[in-house]
Design an enzyme around this catalytic site. Structure first.
Site, PDB file in Angstrom:
ATOM      1  N   GLY A  46      35.645  56.021  77.215  1.00  0.00           N
ATOM      2  CA  GLY A  46      35.138  55.601  78.510  1.00  0.00           C
ATOM      3  C   GLY A  46      36.130  55.919  79.604  1.00  0.00           C
ATOM      4  N   GLN A  51      40.064  54.972  87.695  1.00  0.00           N
ATOM      5  CA  GLN A  51      41.071  55.633  86.852  1.00  0.00           C
ATOM      6  C   GLN A  51      41.337  57.067  87.295  1.00  0.00           C
ATOM      7  OE1 GLN A  51      39.031  54.338  82.980  1.00  0.00           O
ATOM      8  NE2 GLN A  51      41.173  54.400  82.411  1.00  0.00           N
ATOM      9  N   CYS A  88      43.465  52.050  76.365  1.00  0.00           N
ATOM     10  CA  CYS A  88      42.932  52.494  77.655  1.00  0.00           C
ATOM     11  C   CYS A  88      43.659  53.773  78.062  1.00  0.00           C
ATOM     12  CB  CYS A  88      43.168  51.396  78.694  1.00  0.00           C
ATOM     13  SG  CYS A  88      42.628  51.835  80.352  1.00  0.00           S
ATOM     14  N   LEU A  89      42.920  54.734  78.603  1.00  0.00           N
ATOM     15  CA  LEU A  89      43.549  55.998  79.019  1.00  0.00           C
ATOM     16  C   LEU A  89      44.574  55.779  80.127  1.00  0.00           C
ATOM     17  CD1 LEU A  89      40.445  58.394  79.007  1.00  0.00           C
ATOM     18  CD2 LEU A  89      42.267  58.244  77.306  1.00  0.00           C
ATOM     19  N   HIS A 130      34.755  46.789  78.965  1.00  0.00           N
ATOM     20  CA  HIS A 130      36.057  47.335  79.376  1.00  0.00           C
ATOM     21  C   HIS A 130      35.916  48.146  80.671  1.00  0.00           C
ATOM     22  CE1 HIS A 130      40.017  49.415  78.225  1.00  0.00           C
ATOM     23  NE2 HIS A 130      39.558  50.164  79.214  1.00  0.00           N
ATOM     24  N   GLU A 131      34.900  49.013  80.735  1.00  0.00           N
ATOM     25  CA  GLU A 131      34.753  49.880  81.912  1.00  0.00           C
ATOM     26  C   GLU A 131      34.322  49.077  83.140  1.00  0.00           C
ATOM     27  OE1 GLU A 131      36.108  52.657  81.675  1.00  0.00           O
ATOM     28  OE2 GLU A 131      36.188  52.645  79.498  1.00  0.00           O
TER      29      GLU A 131
HETATM   30 ZN    ZN Z   1      40.390  51.578  80.446  1.00  0.00          ZN
END
Ligand code: ZN
Length: 156
Positions: A46, A51, A88-89, A130-131
């Site tokens: 995601g 982000q 998480c990225l 999360h997103e």
């Molecule tokens: Zn994330």
């Protein structure tokens, strides 16, 4: 399409609240394509607009069944609870245990501007939550359960 730079922890933009998208313009469609490409390239499930530095209520998710776009998403209902490892990225090389619903029902617009109801279970439910948290400046690290507080059922 182009890859976008993924913002990482320490960048203030990750902590800001995103504004709704009022109109799905060509710029938004390009952003969506770029976000999907960036998510796939980074091997993520995601990616939310903040982000990549855009404070709009938009995220893309792919749990292995093809990309799903959620615009102005709202959680209508959740069920269940499961503590699982999450990453998480924007928080590279880290992970932690987070308690998330095992089912989530979300109302959103798709990229054609149509209202859709999305039901996610398991990893998909977790990714939706999360997103959507990202759109309010919330990161999973805010919700980490310290390992010494974890109670695994198989230890009882
Ligand atoms: Zn994330």
């Amino acid at each position: 399409m182009a890859l976008r730079q993924i913002r990482v922890l320490g960048d203030d933009i990750l902590r800001k609240k995103c504004r709704p998208i009022n109109e799905i313009t060509p710029n938004i469609l390009e952003l969506i394509d770029d976000m999907i490409e960036t998510m796939h390239k980074a091997d993520g499930v995601g990616l939310a607009a903040p982000q990549v530095g855009i404070l709009r209520r938009l995220a893309v998710i792919d749990v292995g069944e093809g990309p799903v776009v959620i615009i102005n998403p709202e959680i209508l209902e959740t069920k269940g609870s499961a503590i699982t490892i999450e990453g998480c990225l924007s928080v590279p090389e880290e992970s932690g245990y987070v308690d998330r619903p095992t089912y989530a029902k979300v109302k959103a617009l798709n990229k054609d501007g149509e209202e859709v109801i999305i039901e996610g279970r398991g990893l998909f439910a977790k990714a939706l939550c999360h997103e959507i948290d990202h759109l309010d400046g919330i990161l999973y690290i805010d919700k980490i359960i310290p390992e010494d507080e974890l109670e695994f059922e198989d230890e009882e």
